[in-house]
Design a protein around this motif. Structure first.
Motif: not given
Length: 250
Positions: A29-34, A76-81
């Motif tokens: 529903t919420l995507r990275p960059g939203d 919203v962001s992606l967690p870093r590895a």
């Protein structure tokens, strides 16, 4: 992007705020960059106060699922590895995972990484491996600790594969397992030099595009590491503790 409205009436509602936002991120529903609504708007949507929303957001920020682009703008962001691996490594330490438990996983993941690396490594990947090798040689010759560079070598091999699932799965295991080299060196001073020889064999195989040799040498490397612990009479079934604590005890 359309954040779903949901009324929350529970104790520790900030946990419910973060859980609801996380659920909407995971289900797409919420995507990275939203961009997320402001704290006041979200407070009204969830039926809680602004401080509750702020606390829930803080948890998501620490997990890398949300980042603050500006003081008033969240997205919203992606967690870093690296952040994920760090959290998992801390969990493994707290659970008092043993050397043997870690090794039994690494003996599967590290040779696989070397095999896939030989199939997929780019010139830039190989250059990074060679640079790491030269730095490790210099560090060992200077009598300094090679643990950081040794761990970095295995990460670089995994990076060669381009397989993010493998990279995420193996990193916390490897970080904790290879920290054991610090404990091993006082008992077996030759250990770092054996590491260097094995690393070069793996690099040569990756460079030659030879997956079988890369896999076999990585396996030999891991088996040699275990033998080192056995020769040094270090307990395989003891928890891998933080290095600082190990050093104090020695």
């Amino acid at each position: 992007m359309a954040l779903r409205r949901k009324q929350l009436h529970v104790e520790h509602a900030y946990r419910q705020v973060s859980a609801e936002l996380e659920a909407q991120i995971l289900d797409g529903t919420l995507r990275p960059g939203d961009q997320l609504p402001g704290e006041v708007e979200m407070a009204a949507m969830f039926g809680v106060n602004r401080s509750t929303v702020r606390e829930g957001i803080r948890r998501l920020e620490s997990e890398g699922l949300v980042r603050r682009v500006s003081p008033r703008r969240l997205e919203v962001s992606l967690p870093r590895a690296k952040d994920l691996a760090s959290r998992h490594t801390r969990a493994l330490r707290l659970m008092e995972i043993t050397f043997l438990e870690l090794w039994n996983v690494a003996i599967a993941t590290e040779p696989l990484a070397a095999e896939l690396a030989a199939r997929a490594a780019s010139e830039a990947n190989i250059a990074a491996l060679l640079e790491n090798q030269q730095r490790m040689i210099a560090v060992v010759d200077a009598g300094a600790s090679p643990v950081e560079l040794d761990t970095a070598f295995h990460t670089l091999v995994a990076d060669c594969t381009g397989n993010r699932a493998l990279t995420l799965a193996r990193e916390p295991i490897a970080v904790l397992l290879f920290s054991g080299l610090e404990v091993l060196v006082p008992h077996l001073p030759q250990a770092p030099h054996r590491q260097i020889v094995a690393h070069q064999k793996v690099i040569d195989a990756i460079r030659a595009g030879d997956p079988d040799t890369a896999r076999d040498w990585m396996r030999r490397h891991l088996e040699d590491f275990r033998r080192g612990f056995e020769l040094a009479k270090l307990p395989l079934d003891a928890p891998i503790m933080p290095l600082a604590q190990r050093q104090v005890e020695q």
